[in-house]
Scaffold this motif. Sequence first.
Motif, mmCIF file in Angstrom:
data_model
loop_
_atom_site.group_PDB
_atom_site.id
_atom_site.type_symbol
_atom_site.label_atom_id
_atom_site.label_comp_id
_atom_site.label_asym_id
_atom_site.label_seq_id
_atom_site.Cartn_x
_atom_site.Cartn_y
_atom_site.Cartn_z
ATOM 1 N N ALA A 122 0.790 -1.297 0.041
ATOM 2 C CA ALA A 122 0.047 -0.097 -0.198
ATOM 3 C C ALA A 122 0.978 1.269 -0.004
ATOM 4 O O ALA A 122 0.410 2.122 -0.855
ATOM 5 C CB ALA A 122 -0.927 -0.095 1.094
ATOM 6 N N PRO A 123 1.815 1.388 0.922
ATOM 7 C CA PRO A 123 2.600 2.616 0.704
ATOM 8 C C PRO A 123 3.557 2.639 -0.609
ATOM 9 O O PRO A 123 3.547 3.952 -1.076
ATOM 10 C CB PRO A 123 3.909 2.391 1.826
ATOM 11 C CG PRO A 123 3.228 1.434 2.814
ATOM 12 C CD PRO A 123 2.246 0.538 2.023
ATOM 13 N N LEU A 124 3.603 1.913 -1.369
ATOM 14 C CA LEU A 124 4.434 1.756 -2.398
ATOM 15 C C LEU A 124 3.418 2.292 -3.451
ATOM 16 O O LEU A 124 3.426 3.030 -4.583
ATOM 17 C CB LEU A 124 4.619 0.273 -3.192
ATOM 18 C CG LEU A 124 6.151 -0.058 -2.487
ATOM 19 C CD1 LEU A 124 6.435 -1.551 -2.700
ATOM 20 C CD2 LEU A 124 7.225 0.843 -2.936
ATOM 21 N N GLN A 125 2.097 1.678 -3.351
ATOM 22 C CA GLN A 125 0.767 1.928 -4.532
ATOM 23 C C GLN A 125 0.396 3.563 -4.298
ATOM 24 O O GLN A 125 0.014 4.029 -5.364
ATOM 25 C CB GLN A 125 -0.256 1.201 -4.302
ATOM 26 C CG GLN A 125 0.069 -0.084 -4.749
ATOM 27 C CD GLN A 125 -1.133 -1.190 -4.894
ATOM 28 O OE1 GLN A 125 -2.187 -0.945 -4.249
ATOM 29 N NE2 GLN A 125 -1.054 -2.207 -5.783
ATOM 30 N N ILE A 126 0.601 4.270 -3.168
ATOM 31 C CA ILE A 126 0.262 5.564 -3.011
ATOM 32 C C ILE A 126 1.233 6.509 -3.211
ATOM 33 O O ILE A 126 1.272 7.667 -3.211
ATOM 34 C CB ILE A 126 -0.648 5.887 -1.813
ATOM 35 C CG1 ILE A 126 0.557 5.541 -0.487
ATOM 36 C CG2 ILE A 126 -1.602 4.933 -1.428
ATOM 37 C CD1 ILE A 126 0.067 5.874 0.760
ATOM 38 N N GLY A 127 2.693 5.975 -3.587
ATOM 39 C CA GLY A 127 3.825 6.806 -3.691
ATOM 40 C C GLY A 127 4.316 7.153 -2.408
ATOM 41 O O GLY A 127 5.038 8.302 -2.426
ATOM 42 N N ALA A 128 4.206 6.593 -1.364
ATOM 43 C CA ALA A 128 4.874 6.909 0.045
ATOM 44 C C ALA A 128 6.131 6.319 -0.034
ATOM 45 O O ALA A 128 6.560 5.501 -0.595
ATOM 46 C CB ALA A 128 4.029 6.599 1.010
ATOM 47 N N ARG A 129 7.105 7.037 0.986
ATOM 48 C CA ARG A 129 8.681 6.686 0.970
ATOM 49 C C ARG A 129 8.447 5.741 2.246
ATOM 50 O O ARG A 129 9.703 5.223 2.622
ATOM 51 C CB ARG A 129 9.506 7.644 1.061
ATOM 52 C CG ARG A 129 9.761 8.282 0.044
ATOM 53 C CD ARG A 129 11.112 9.316 -0.039
ATOM 54 N NE ARG A 129 11.438 9.583 -1.629
ATOM 55 C CZ ARG A 129 11.074 10.766 -2.064
ATOM 56 N NH1 ARG A 129 10.232 11.462 -1.498
ATOM 57 N NH2 ARG A 129 11.680 10.761 -3.307
ATOM 58 N N GLY A 130 7.408 5.562 2.914
ATOM 59 C CA GLY A 130 7.485 4.701 4.273
ATOM 60 C C GLY A 130 5.816 4.967 4.904
ATOM 61 O O GLY A 130 5.035 5.079 4.014
ATOM 62 N N THR A 131 5.910 4.470 5.985
ATOM 63 C CA THR A 131 4.505 4.690 6.793
ATOM 64 C C THR A 131 4.623 5.740 7.702
ATOM 65 O O THR A 131 5.632 6.223 8.074
ATOM 66 C CB THR A 131 4.246 3.263 7.474
ATOM 67 O OG1 THR A 131 5.175 2.942 8.592
ATOM 68 C CG2 THR A 131 4.006 2.067 6.417
ATOM 69 N N ARG B 118 -4.072 8.185 4.973
ATOM 70 C CA ARG B 118 -4.574 9.379 5.165
ATOM 71 C C ARG B 118 -3.725 10.518 4.779
ATOM 72 O O ARG B 118 -4.039 11.578 4.411
ATOM 73 C CB ARG B 118 -5.136 9.673 6.567
ATOM 74 C CG ARG B 118 -6.599 9.133 6.859
ATOM 75 C CD ARG B 118 -7.491 9.912 6.141
ATOM 76 N NE ARG B 118 -7.683 11.108 6.821
ATOM 77 C CZ ARG B 118 -8.456 12.064 6.315
ATOM 78 N NH1 ARG B 118 -8.690 12.256 5.303
ATOM 79 N NH2 ARG B 118 -8.345 13.301 7.012
ATOM 80 N N THR B 119 -2.138 10.335 5.109
ATOM 81 C CA THR B 119 -1.521 11.701 5.217
ATOM 82 C C THR B 119 -0.294 11.649 4.155
ATOM 83 O O THR B 119 0.655 12.678 4.134
ATOM 84 C CB THR B 119 -0.802 11.571 6.675
ATOM 85 O OG1 THR B 119 -0.113 10.509 6.857
ATOM 86 C CG2 THR B 119 -1.856 11.827 7.428
ATOM 87 N N LEU B 120 -0.032 10.454 3.633
ATOM 88 C CA LEU B 120 1.414 10.230 2.926
ATOM 89 C C LEU B 120 1.220 10.018 1.290
ATOM 90 O O LEU B 120 1.986 9.320 0.649
ATOM 91 C CB LEU B 120 2.301 9.174 3.529
ATOM 92 C CG LEU B 120 2.682 9.433 5.013
ATOM 93 C CD1 LEU B 120 3.754 8.108 5.485
ATOM 94 C CD2 LEU B 120 3.403 10.820 5.034
ATOM 95 N N GLU C 276 14.174 -0.050 -3.194
ATOM 96 C CA GLU C 276 15.125 0.546 -2.227
ATOM 97 C C GLU C 276 14.518 0.858 -0.733
ATOM 98 O O GLU C 276 13.217 1.034 -0.904
ATOM 99 C CB GLU C 276 15.532 2.074 -2.852
ATOM 100 C CG GLU C 276 16.578 1.418 -3.864
ATOM 101 C CD GLU C 276 17.932 0.653 -3.688
ATOM 102 O OE1 GLU C 276 18.474 1.147 -2.854
ATOM 103 O OE2 GLU C 276 18.253 0.076 -4.590
ATOM 104 N N PRO C 277 15.216 1.172 0.085
ATOM 105 C CA PRO C 277 14.739 1.541 1.708
ATOM 106 C C PRO C 277 13.870 2.652 1.492
ATOM 107 O O PRO C 277 12.710 2.766 2.233
ATOM 108 C CB PRO C 277 15.984 1.750 2.325
ATOM 109 C CG PRO C 277 16.931 1.132 1.823
ATOM 110 C CD PRO C 277 16.782 0.920 0.041
ATOM 111 N N HIS C 278 13.970 3.632 0.734
ATOM 112 C CA HIS C 278 13.190 4.817 0.552
ATOM 113 C C HIS C 278 12.295 4.867 -0.426
ATOM 114 O O HIS C 278 11.284 5.768 -0.692
ATOM 115 C CB HIS C 278 14.362 6.301 0.392
ATOM 116 C CG HIS C 278 15.056 6.038 -0.879
ATOM 117 N ND1 HIS C 278 16.055 5.240 -1.085
ATOM 118 C CD2 HIS C 278 14.788 6.498 -2.258
ATOM 119 C CE1 HIS C 278 16.645 5.403 -2.251
ATOM 120 N NE2 HIS C 278 15.965 6.043 -2.986
ATOM 121 N N ASN C 279 12.326 3.604 -1.055
ATOM 122 C CA ASN C 279 10.966 3.251 -2.289
ATOM 123 C C ASN C 279 11.304 4.058 -3.404
ATOM 124 O O ASN C 279 11.424 3.309 -4.627
ATOM 125 C CB ASN C 279 9.487 3.675 -1.630
ATOM 126 C CG ASN C 279 8.987 2.541 -0.715
ATOM 127 O OD1 ASN C 279 9.511 1.628 -0.390
ATOM 128 N ND2 ASN C 279 8.200 3.084 0.013
#
Length: 560
Positions: free
Chosen positions: A99-108, A184-186, A518-521
Amino acid sequence: MSPPRPEVVVEGFPRRRPRWMEIASSAGHKDVGRTMVVAALGFLFIALVELLLMRLQLAVPENTMLTPVTFNRMLSLYGATAIFLFAIPLALGLFYYLAPLQIGARGTALPRLGQIGLWLYIAGATVLYAGFLFTPSEAGVNPLPPLSELAFLPNNGVDAWAAANGLVTLGFLLVAIDLVATLRTLRAPGMAWRRLPVFTWAAAICSWLLIAIGPVMLAAITMLLIDRNFDGVFFAGGSGGAPLLWEHLSWIFYSGAYMLILIAALGAVAEIVPTFSRRPLQGRSLVIGSLVAIAAIGTLAWMQNMLTAPIGIGWMYYAMFLSLALIVPFGLIFFNLISTMLGGALQMRAPLLFAIGAISAISIGLAAEIEHSMVAVAWRLHNTTDATAATHFALVGGSVFGGFAALHYWFPKMTGRTMGETMARMSFWTIALGTLLAFVPLFVAGGDHGEIVDAYKFFGGTGVSGLNLIASIGAFVLAAGILLTLANAILSRTNGARAGHDQWGGDSLEWLALSPPEPHNFDLLPDVRSDRPMRDIREAIAHSSSRRAEPVAPESQPVA
């Protein structure tokens, strides 16, 4: 002129810790999600062993291989392992990784919550199986009071079951809170809710569902422990309590968990079908809305499991009508998935094959569950093997077919390698055959002959001997198919064909990251302009390449 700064002199780079220590101490969503998925698959193997032992006991009439107590212990462990340690964490692990990858986030948003949730899950599993050091639970899949009270089960098995599942449920709750905060936020710029991938929508729906039903189960477990150990009266019928209260609280959780498993599977299938059909998902908004409706209506229909309990006739019909209402959202999802495949150019790869298996098995299981939701039918078939077959068809479709479809689809992204196609096809057909052989005979044994569910033996001359033998053989075939996929995953992790970063040509943002990420996606987050961001990126790259390839007209020379 700036003042001189002191230099830092080192004699070498810090020594790298072993990989297992890095994973154990990591709060990164990919490490946590991957660990949860691997642990869930490991517990799937343990659940298979327990299922096969019970089916061996039931292969022939009046078998004495297992004692009644041992059979009840296997049943209790199997239920907790299959639901709490395999099906739910497999879905949550995939959500937490992807899910974080699919919304373009670098983490949670709250990574330590996810890490604590993972270790509570591991701790709960340890407590459950540490019961072998004294006495495992003998109370069955759902320890109903008053039979689970101290007067009937004075050992510590039920306490271990309750403590283990309480820890696991609390861990799930923390992971769900982290997922909700992250979604919600990332989100990346332009990633509005209407543009979220369907699998991410499923993650959001399941997370909110867990936040709703998790505290209910924690409250029920707490009351059960107080009743058993501190002279509580929550479920004591003769002291002002109500044994039926446990049924209500536990079935709210189990019904919600049932819906969670199906929503996760259908969310994954809704990503896989468009990718291998080479066309967008038909009725995308309808599919998302139907997933929301399934979570709400399916959980509110918890009393569908209590139609033979002493509840009011009005509540029985309330549960029946809610269960029948589920036909609409499930039907809309199946219709749109099938129409997407029928209108596309299908590429019959392993993920799509397992996705079709998930649709088929879930359809059969839900059809049988709807039959059981009819009040008159429930009085005839409740607590028979027909009910067991219906539940297993839906859960095998969701957690095995659906989970394996997701595993084959996202394995290249998680590991950088693809799973073996030939072994995947062998596994699929073996699982399909095993599912039919293992559970169709139970429909007949329960529906036509009234065989009681969860009994440690049956008697010859009752017409179910052949049916139970076929079901036991089918359970071994099913186990063989599942083991083929587990072996395929283990072998492909190091020896599989190397995968590209955009292995399948999917439309969501995880395919923009490296494989494995990568760790930062992401190095650079794109502006999302539609619900198919990777298609937009590919078109932009193709347009840019064509512009560069166009011949440039020579500049006109001035006339002398």
